[in-house]
Scaffold this motif. Structure first.
Motif, PDB file in Angstrom:
ATOM      1  N   ILE A 277       1.008  -1.214  -0.233  1.00 37.93           N
ATOM      2  CA  ILE A 277      -0.161  -0.007  -0.396  1.00 37.93           C
ATOM      3  C   ILE A 277       1.161   0.964  -0.135  1.00 37.93           C
ATOM      4  CG2 ILE A 277      -1.483   1.266   1.529  1.00 37.93           C
ATOM      5  CD1 ILE A 277      -2.904  -1.345   2.338  1.00 37.93           C
TER       6      ILE A 277
ATOM      7  N   LYS B 249       2.593   1.796  -3.664  1.00 41.49           N
ATOM      8  CA  LYS B 249       1.926   1.011  -4.936  1.00 41.49           C
ATOM      9  C   LYS B 249       2.203   0.582  -6.629  1.00 41.49           C
ATOM     10  CE  LYS B 249      -1.800   3.679  -2.469  1.00 41.49           C
ATOM     11  NZ  LYS B 249      -1.117   4.942  -1.671  1.00 41.49           N
TER      12      LYS B 249
ATOM     13  N   TYR C 165      -7.153  -0.104  -4.856  1.00 43.39           N
ATOM     14  CA  TYR C 165      -6.419   1.097  -5.054  1.00 43.39           C
ATOM     15  C   TYR C 165      -6.205   1.347  -7.087  1.00 43.39           C
ATOM     16  CZ  TYR C 165      -4.953   1.596   0.019  1.00 43.39           C
ATOM     17  OH  TYR C 165      -5.038   1.855   1.136  1.00 43.39           O
TER      18      TYR C 165
ATOM     19  N   VAL D 281      -2.310   0.535  -7.982  1.00 44.77           N
ATOM     20  CA  VAL D 281      -1.490  -0.659  -8.453  1.00 44.77           C
ATOM     21  C   VAL D 281      -2.315  -0.984  -9.679  1.00 44.77           C
ATOM     22  CG1 VAL D 281      -2.231  -2.957  -6.971  1.00 44.77           C
ATOM     23  CG2 VAL D 281      -1.769  -0.367  -5.867  1.00 44.77           C
TER      24      VAL D 281
END
Length: 361
Positions: A97, A100, A142, A145
């Motif tokens: 996280i 990313k 996200y 990503v």
């Protein structure tokens, strides 16, 4: 639920090794973040505060919290391997996280590799499922990503994770086979050791009385006599004979005679519990070696044993008492073991001829 238990040192050391791995991952990630921060300073300083918070501070704090929790588990020896394994998933999630756009998704292999320490298929499978679920959740939540990973990279990640699952499963399976072989070998060695101990005991101990046998007695007597001659160590030898034992066998039978021998041997075992060596010399005769003991002390111990034997009750003999005669000889400097034994044997016969149930020194 988790239970605090007293575990072996091997499991405790295992958790320590896992913790060392997590600490190493933390140190590596901090160094990598600092390098990235330095690069940021040289390229774009506008988003430095946000970078320090999202990419440095948050993942570092998350890893520290996770590792501290595991340290507490390790300190209190709590039997809960799941927290150790799944902590790897939390660490991997925090790092992914925080980064990313960097392809570090293979960090999810960490908890699967940790599960290898526990040799458990169940823990390996759960680590795999949880890792895949965590990766999927991060991928869906996200956009950075999703945008940074191509379809090929996602497929490669999935296939590599599945391949590692089967590889690690094979490693665990082979490890269990090796462990089973080792357990069988250890069991066989233990059985052989027990048999060896029993055989050694059979060679040294009289089966009826559990005292040393004739052969072992002479081995000890020879050795201690030599030591006494060399170091002037006090050494006493006593020979005991059950009075009128032939009439006991003739009147009450050999079973009763064996019972008497066992009881007399029991008294000798209870009385001579320090450095004395008690043996059944043969038939109704016993011998006791007193290394490092003065003659007066040996005499007192023998008298205690003689009186205890006289006080024994014998249902096998219809209440008839059993007594012993004893000859006690003190080793003289330069005397051989055979001469010492002959002296003690002569004193025994003096006790017999002078009324029995006595100790002659």
């Amino acid at each position: 639920m988790f239970v605090r238990v007293e575990r072996g040192e091997s499991r405790h050391h295992l958790h320590r090794k896992v913790l060392n791995i997590y600490w190493t991952v933390l140190m590596i990630s901090i160094v990598a973040m600092l390098i990235a921060w330095i690069i940021k300073l040289q390229t774009n300083a506008d988003d430095i505060p946000q970078f320090l918070v999202t990419s440095v501070a948050i993942p570092t704090v998350v890893q520290l919290i996770v590792i501290i929790v595991i340290e507490i588990v390790h300190y209190y020896k709590i039997e809960w391997p799941w927290i150790t394994i799944l902590s790897g998933t939390l660490i991997a999630s925090a790092l992914m996280i925080a980064n990313k756009t960097i392809h570090i998704q293979y960090i999810f292999l960490l908890s699967m590799l940790v599960s290898l320490f526990y040799f458990s298929f169940k823990q390996l499978y759960i680590a795999f499922v949880v890792n895949m679920a965590a990766f999927t959740a991060i991928y869906m939540m996200y956009s950075e990503v999703r945008e940074s990973m191509s379809s090929f990279e996602i497929s490669a990640f999935v296939f590599i994770m599945i391949g590692m699952l089967f590889i690690l499963r094979s490693v665990i399976d082979r490890g269990k086979e090796i462990l089973a072989d080792h357990t069988r070998m250890v069991k066989k060695e233990q059985e052989l050791l027990v048999k060896q101990v029993l055989m050694d005991r059979m060679l040294k101990v009289d089966a009826l009385t559990n005292l040393y046998n004739h052969k072992t007695f002479h081995e000890y007597l020879d050795m201690l006599t030599e030591q006494s001659n060399r170091n002037s160590m006090p050494l006493q030898l006593a020979i005991l004979d059950i009075d009128n034992f032939k009439s006991i066998n003739d009147t009450f039978g050999h079973t009763a005679g064996d019972a008497i021998l066992t009881k007399v041997a029991g008294v000798l075992s209870e009385t001579f519990v320090q450095n004395e060596i008690a043996a059944r010399y043969g038939g109704e005769e016993f011998a006791v070696i007193f290394p490092g003991v003065a003659a007066t002390e040996a005499y007192m111990l023998l008298e205690q044993a003689r009186e205890k034997i006289e006080q024994l009750e014998h249902e096998e003999l219809d209440g008839r008492k059993v007594t012993v005669s004893i000859g006690l000889s003190m080793h003289q400097q330069g005397q051989s073991s055979a001469q010492l034994f002959t002296d003690a044997d002569s004193l025994l016969y003096n006790a017999k001829r002078s009324g029995k149930n006595k100790t002659v020194i």
